[in-house]
Design an enzyme around this catalytic site. Structure first.
Site, PDB file in Angstrom:
ATOM      1  N   GLU A 114      58.373 -18.154  20.753  1.00 57.23           N
ATOM      2  CA  GLU A 114      58.648 -19.513  20.272  1.00 57.23           C
ATOM      3  C   GLU A 114      57.932 -20.552  21.136  1.00 57.23           C
ATOM      4  O   GLU A 114      57.364 -21.522  20.615  1.00 57.23           O
ATOM      5  CB  GLU A 114      60.165 -19.711  20.239  1.00 57.23           C
ATOM      6  CG  GLU A 114      60.802 -18.902  19.107  1.00 57.23           C
ATOM      7  CD  GLU A 114      62.109 -18.208  19.475  1.00 57.23           C
ATOM      8  OE1 GLU A 114      62.838 -18.717  20.358  1.00 57.23           O
ATOM      9  OE2 GLU A 114      62.415 -17.152  18.871  1.00 57.23           O
ATOM     10  N   GLU A 134      65.828 -11.884  17.633  1.00 60.16           N
ATOM     11  CA  GLU A 134      67.121 -12.549  17.729  1.00 60.16           C
ATOM     12  C   GLU A 134      68.100 -12.172  16.623  1.00 60.16           C
ATOM     13  O   GLU A 134      69.279 -11.877  16.883  1.00 60.16           O
ATOM     14  CB  GLU A 134      66.930 -14.077  17.749  1.00 60.16           C
ATOM     15  CG  GLU A 134      66.308 -14.611  19.029  1.00 60.16           C
ATOM     16  CD  GLU A 134      64.792 -14.770  18.939  1.00 60.16           C
ATOM     17  OE1 GLU A 134      64.241 -15.593  19.683  1.00 60.16           O
ATOM     18  OE2 GLU A 134      64.166 -14.051  18.128  1.00 60.16           O
TER      19      GLU A 134
END
Length: 249
Positions: A114, A134
């Site tokens: 990210e 995630e």
């Protein structure tokens, strides 16, 4: 205590190296705090025109250090502070007046991926491997990628990457637009430096204005996306299922 992030100035360039190679540069609180400090110093340095972010050892960064999960979830406040610290890195990269280049080799996972998406240019080594783990843990993504990546790759590919969480090679990163270009690992940092020097020759104010205009225009929902991510990530970290799954990884 070993320094988790090493910063060095090279004329108009600042190199920021993640330095926990024994943990594949996994993100713990020390690394995140030291990265924030390094980005702040580079931002304040008038001589710095371009920041190059890279990793020591065999990986760029393997994501959240799950050995620290107990500390990250010790209380609601601790979890909120941890997620806020991760999100702060995104803001420091994207709101910086400097161009930030990610030079990615080896594993680039989760929160580190990210952060790479947040960078202005992403150079991948041919040996790079990346994925979003995630959702597999019952957690949530950060870094504004629910807005940023969706607009870059489209909603279906974004859902594929984040929901399925499959592991991908460097060629896939170029295919979907996460990586700008691929290079042999041995040439990666030299190529990052070449690009940085070309950018550094451009007028600083014009480069900064272009960066901010593109980011604000293209990613107008970044703040809302990050606020949603923060709430969802805190809930995920505090859920019993996510903690159990993460500890089994």
């Amino acid at each position: 205590m070993t320094t988790a992030v090493i910063s060095s100035d090279d004329g108009a360039l600042t190199w920021i190296r993640l330095n926990r190679p024994e943990r594949l540069n996994a993100m713990n609180r020390q690394l995140v705090d030291e990265l924030a400090e390094a980005l702040a110093r580079a931002e304040a340095n008038e001589a710095t025109r371009v920041i190059i972010l890279h990793g020591e050892g065999r990986a760029f960064c393997s994501g959240d250090d799950l050995k620290d999960l107990d500390a990250q979830t010790a209380s609601d406040g601790a979890t909120q502070a941890w997620v806020d610290a991760i999100q702060d890195i995104t803001l420091r990269i994207m709101q910086s007046s400097k161009i930030v280049i990610a030079a990615v080799h080896g594993w680039c996972v989760g929160g580190a991926l990210e952060w790479a998406v947040n960078c202005d240019f992403r150079l991948f080594a041919e040996n790079a491997r990346w994925f979003f783990p995630e959702v597999s843990y019952g957690l949530f993504v950060t870094g504004g990628v629910t807005a940023l990546l969706t607009k870059q790759v489209g909603p279906q590919i974004a859902k594929e990457l984040m929901i399925l969480g499959e592991r991908h090679d460097a060629a896939k990163a170029v295919e979907v637009g996460i990586a700008w270009k691929l290079f042999p690992e041995a040439a990666l940092l030299d190529e990052a430096r070449k690009l940085a020097l070309v950018i550094a020759e451009r007028p600083a104010s014009a480069v900064s204005d272009i960066k901010h205009a593109i980011n604000e225009g293209f990613h107008s929902s970044l703040a809302d996306a990050m606020a949603l991510e923060t709430r969802a990530t805190v809930r995920g970290f505090l859920s019993a299922e996510a903690q159990a799954r993460a500890k089994q990884f």
